[in-house]
Design a protein around this motif. Structure first.
Motif, PDB file in Angstrom:
ATOM      1  N   ARG A  23       5.605   4.989   7.189  1.00  0.00           N
ATOM      2  CA  ARG A  23       5.766   4.971   8.638  1.00  0.00           C
ATOM      3  C   ARG A  23       5.468   3.564   9.173  1.00  0.00           C
ATOM      4  O   ARG A  23       4.681   2.824   8.589  1.00  0.00           O
ATOM      5  CB  ARG A  23       4.853   5.999   9.295  1.00  0.00           C
ATOM      6  N   ARG A  68       7.069  13.567   2.761  1.00  0.00           N
ATOM      7  CA  ARG A  68       5.806  13.046   2.231  1.00  0.00           C
ATOM      8  C   ARG A  68       5.814  11.520   2.170  1.00  0.00           C
ATOM      9  O   ARG A  68       4.818  10.869   2.488  1.00  0.00           O
ATOM     10  CB  ARG A  68       5.548  13.623   0.837  1.00  0.00           C
ATOM     11  N   ARG A 123       5.176   9.642   5.432  1.00  0.00           N
ATOM     12  CA  ARG A 123       3.789   9.524   5.888  1.00  0.00           C
ATOM     13  C   ARG A 123       3.237   8.131   5.571  1.00  0.00           C
ATOM     14  O   ARG A 123       2.398   7.613   6.274  1.00  0.00           O
ATOM     15  CB  ARG A 123       2.898  10.554   5.190  1.00  0.00           C
ATOM     16  N   TYR A 124       3.688   7.586   4.434  1.00  0.00           N
ATOM     17  CA  TYR A 124       3.151   6.286   4.003  1.00  0.00           C
ATOM     18  C   TYR A 124       4.007   5.117   4.465  1.00  0.00           C
ATOM     19  O   TYR A 124       3.494   4.033   4.705  1.00  0.00           O
ATOM     20  CB  TYR A 124       3.013   6.267   2.486  1.00  0.00           C
ATOM     21  N   ARG A 151      11.426  17.548   1.145  1.00  0.00           N
ATOM     22  CA  ARG A 151       9.959  17.499   1.169  1.00  0.00           C
ATOM     23  C   ARG A 151       9.440  16.142   0.708  1.00  0.00           C
ATOM     24  O   ARG A 151       8.479  15.605   1.265  1.00  0.00           O
ATOM     25  CB  ARG A 151       9.385  18.594   0.271  1.00  0.00           C
ATOM     26  N   TYR A 188       0.823  -1.207   0.000  1.00  0.00           N
ATOM     27  CA  TYR A 188       0.000   0.000   0.000  1.00  0.00           C
ATOM     28  C   TYR A 188       0.860   1.261   0.000  1.00  0.00           C
ATOM     29  O   TYR A 188       0.528   2.267  -0.612  1.00  0.00           O
ATOM     30  CB  TYR A 188      -0.978  -0.028   1.184  1.00  0.00           C
ATOM     31  N   ALA A 245       2.186   2.065  -3.494  1.00  0.00           N
ATOM     32  CA  ALA A 245       1.068   2.523  -4.328  1.00  0.00           C
ATOM     33  C   ALA A 245       0.647   3.935  -3.923  1.00  0.00           C
ATOM     34  O   ALA A 245       0.385   4.789  -4.780  1.00  0.00           O
ATOM     35  CB  ALA A 245      -0.110   1.570  -4.193  1.00  0.00           C
ATOM     36  N   ALA A 246       0.579   4.182  -2.604  1.00  0.00           N
ATOM     37  CA  ALA A 246       0.109   5.483  -2.129  1.00  0.00           C
ATOM     38  C   ALA A 246       1.104   6.590  -2.477  1.00  0.00           C
ATOM     39  O   ALA A 246       0.701   7.699  -2.832  1.00  0.00           O
ATOM     40  CB  ALA A 246      -0.119   5.429  -0.621  1.00  0.00           C
TER      41      ALA A 246
END
Lengths: 315, 438
Positions: free
Chosen positions: B437, B431, B434-435, B427, B396, B399-400
């Motif tokens: 983590r 970003r 976030r995915y 940056r 995921y 993909a995200a």
């Protein structure tokens, strides 16, 4: 055959109570309300409730989530792209709604005058509203194309500019361009609705004011505007709601680019939830739109309540 | 063991297919073992959902092959189409609600979003792999999870540089540069001659990601390491960003707003001299009599090799998955097996006019790749493919990150000069974290 004494009055009594119920306004009201209430529950309350619930979970595509409290909101709080989308949405809604109101009111006032071919013009004005948004968005996509824009081409031909205008590639230009497209599409709704409102104002009021020596501005300020306020409140509430939740225009024109400068909360919500697979976070972004939408509705509610002011009293 | 009529037909169809393929190509390796047999369930019928074709011949060939399958087995197959971007949500809904098509063609890491909803096709995949020279590692990675196949790698949609040969010569280059440094020099020369290059820096799902990943990987950068730790903020990434900034100066203005279709439009209008695309761009020119001159001038080549020393590209991959909820898993496997057999697969690859690159090595010498020199670079797509989210696991997060355009935005920020390469990389790191983590 023996009949017990108790059973005799039972039947008339139930018939009596049924007939009483059938004539009871409260019961009848409840019964008539039921289909509409069921409809609202199934198609509005349930999806809304599900959306709010999803916002508190880490549901992903293909995997049901678990309750994670406010974690999605915490993550969004620290996400600069989310805040950029909030800024973009507020800017987009404020500027586009103000322009739609100003231009729509102006158009409504013009259409309310005695014009030749009035019906024809009124029909023409509705066209942008009637055309499906996706189609008009695709037309704008060509109009704003980096290489083949008709505006750039025309201006170059006239000799006003040397190179194509970067409509959707520059952040400021892109914001202005999507707002312009939204205004073009939204004006008819405001104009036609306000025109309907204008036609409900009795001409006698204007005649009396004219006899009293009121200027056209004074007549507009003290007769037209107050009489129009309720309809303005309703129309602008709807207009703000449509603009705030806009999706198609942005999705076709920029997908939120360049560099997320035109990402609205609705487009970001979709991007994160569906292509990104994070249904929980997407739902949280959508839920974050609710306070803004509620504010718009409350504004309209209080706007509508200002009847005393319309009748010459204080607020 | 009893052999039903279906078994016989299917077995013989497979054998005939293999034999025909071998005789046609003369080079598909002889099969060391006979094909596995799947017996379609009584009264089976299948629903297949695929993406709308980009090249008409692809659909025609697939439908013709499907008809052959129905004739051989009696299993009716209904094929539905959806726009390629609608496949992901449709597949997700099917997986979530447990109802929908039996077989679906999904993109990239879609299959890794709901692996437990997909039928394990390891036996079939191993059978096909052993008989047709093995799977290419890249497409295989998209179809495999924890050592098991959750789908069959169907095709790689090749991406290659498309350029105007006469303009390259006019710019003083007798042949197209093979490395990134030479490519930059060529683009500068082309721009000086009034023929700028053009690659999308906007939210172009396919072309934008292809370009951004090539920039990153060719310079040795990567999003995450093998353990899934975000390592995008690296000196290699900074180098890639600096290179992107220089290359951007040679572009036609407005590429920050380009979506997937813009580079095609600009190239076909003669506004740009070089861009990267699938072979469909060439066919758009070739099939238009007004563009005959341009079509004759179009050449293709693989994207240049950067400091990393080898061609590495994202491309698009499509995997055929069977959902566990299917009532006819045997029929679905029989169908896919039939479609992968040499006769059908060769027919389909040919019909696709070099748009769909084989995932099984034995089909690399399909005549389509040599029938037109323009096709040649697309033949290597499965070989040069690197999975999304390299070098970490697919899932995921990979993909995200792609869906959120993290790489595309990073390159756009640095290339257009809105941020320094260092800031842009930082940056992107934030970003991506976030995915990825824990």
């Amino acid at each position: 055959m023996s009949v017990s004494a108790d059973s005799i009055p039972a039947a008339p009594s139930s018939r009596w109570s049924l007939s009483r119920l059938a004539h009871d306004h409260n019961v009848l009201g409840l019964l008539f309300l039921l289909p509409a209430a069921a409809f609202l529950l199934v198609f509005l309350t349930y999806p809304l409730g599900l959306g709010v619930w999803l916002g508190f979970t880490d549901t992903r595509i293909g995997r049901s989530g678990v309750f994670i409290g406010l974690e999605n909101y915490q993550l969004l709080w620290e996400d600069h792209i989310f805040w950029l989308s909030v800024f973009n949405t507020i800017l987009y809604t404020t500027v586009a709604s103000a322009l739609k109101f100003g231009l729509g009111l102006w158009l409504a006032l013009l259409l309310n005058e005695r014009l030749p071919f009035k019906a024809f013009f009124r029909a023409i004005v509705l066209l942008p509203w009637v055309v499906p948004t996706v189609l008009s968005a695709i037309a704008f996509w060509w109009i704003y194309d980096a290489q083949f824009s008709i505006i750039s081409w025309a201006l170059i031909e006239i000799g006003l500019i040397d190179s194509n205008i970067n409509f959707l590639g520059d952040a400021t230009n892109a914001r202005a361009s999507v707002i312009a497209a939204n205004v073009w599409r939204g004006i008819p709704f405001v104009a036609i609705s306000l025109l309907a409102g204008l036609q409900t104002i009795p001409p006698s009021l204007h005649e009396a004011a004219t006899l009293d020596g009121a200027s056209s501005w004074q007549r507009f300020r003290h007769i037209t505007l107050p009489m129009l306020t309720p309809i303005i409140a309703v129309v602008m509430t709807f207009s703000v709601l449509f603009t705030f939740t806009d999706f198609q225009l942005i999705y076709v024109l920029t997908r939120g680019g360049p560099l997320n400068a035109t990402h609205l909360m609705a487009t970001l919500s979709f991007q994160r939830a569906i292509p990104g697979g994070q249904l929980g976070e997407g739902a949280a972004i959508a839920v974050a739109m609710i306070p803004f939408l509620l504010a718009a509705i409350l504004f309209s509610y209080f706007g509508l309540q200002r009847r005393r002011w319309q009748q010459g009293g204080a607020d | 063991m009893t052999v039903s009529r279906r078994d016989l037909l299917l077995g013989s169809a497979g054998l005939a297919a293999g034999a025909a393929g071998m005789s046609m190509l003369g080079s598909v390796p002889a099969r060391a073992q006979s094909a596995m047999k799947f017996t379609p369930e009584q009264g089976a019928s299948l629903r297949v959902l695929r993406w709308s074709p980009f090249v008409k011949g692809d659909e025609d060939a697939w439908l013709a092959n499907t008809k052959k399958f129905t004739e051989a087995t009696g299993v009716e197959v209904r094929i539905d189409k959806e726009s390629w971007e609608d496949i992901r949500p449709k597949a997700a809904v099917a997986a979530n609600v447990g109802s929908g098509p039996d077989v679906m063609w999904v993109w990239f890491d879609d299959a890794h979003q709901y692996p437990d909803k997909l039928l394990d096709v390891t036996d079939l995949a191993n059978d096909l792999g052993s008989r047709y020279g093995g799977w290419y590692a890249g497409p295989e990675g998209y179809a495999k999870r924890e050592g098991r196949f959750i789908g069959l790698p169907l095709a790689t949609i090749g991406n290659a540089l498309c350029y105007r040969e006469s303009w390259v010569k006019e710019a003083g280059f007798s042949e197209f540069p093979k490395d990134t440094a030479g490519f930059l020099e060529l683009c500068k020369a082309l721009k000086a001659k009034g023929h700028p290059a053009g690659f999308p820096h906007g939210k172009a799902v396919g072309d934008g990601n292809n370009y951004a990943h090539w920039l990153l990987w060719s310079h040795g950068g990567k999003m995450v390491d093998e353990s899934g730790k975000v390592v995008i903020n690296s000196p290699e990434t900074i180098e890639a960003l600096k290179y992107a900034r220089e290359l951007y100066q040679t572009f036609i203005p407005g590429t920050e707003s380009w979506l997937d279709v813009n580079n095609n439009r600009a190239f076909l209008a003669g506004e740009v001299s070089v861009t990267a695309n699938g072979v469909s761009l060439y066919y758009a020119a070739k099939n238009d009599p007004k563009l005959a001159e341009m079509a004759a001038d179009i050449r293709t080549t693989n994207l240049p090799i950067g400091p990393v020393g080898q061609t590495v590209e994202l491309h698009q991959t499509t995997t055929a998955v069977i959902f566990k909820y299917s009532k006819f898993p045997q029929a679905a496997q029989a169908y896919l097996q039939f479609m992968f057999e040499a006769d059908q697969m060769n027919n389909w690859i040919q019909g696709s006019s070099a748009y769909c690159c084989q995932t099984l090595k034995a089909f690399a010498n399909n005549p389509i790749w040599t029938s037109d020199p323009v096709h040649a670079p697309y033949a290597k797509a499965s070989d040069t493919l690197r999975p999304n989210g390299y070098a970490g696991p697919l899932g995921y997060a990979s993909a995200a990150v792609m869906a959120d355009y993290v790489l595309v935005d990073m390159f756009a920020e640095a290339a257009t000069g809105q941020r320094t390469p260092e800031d842009a990389a930082k940056r992107a790191e934030q970003r991506a974290n976030r995915y990825y983590r824990v």
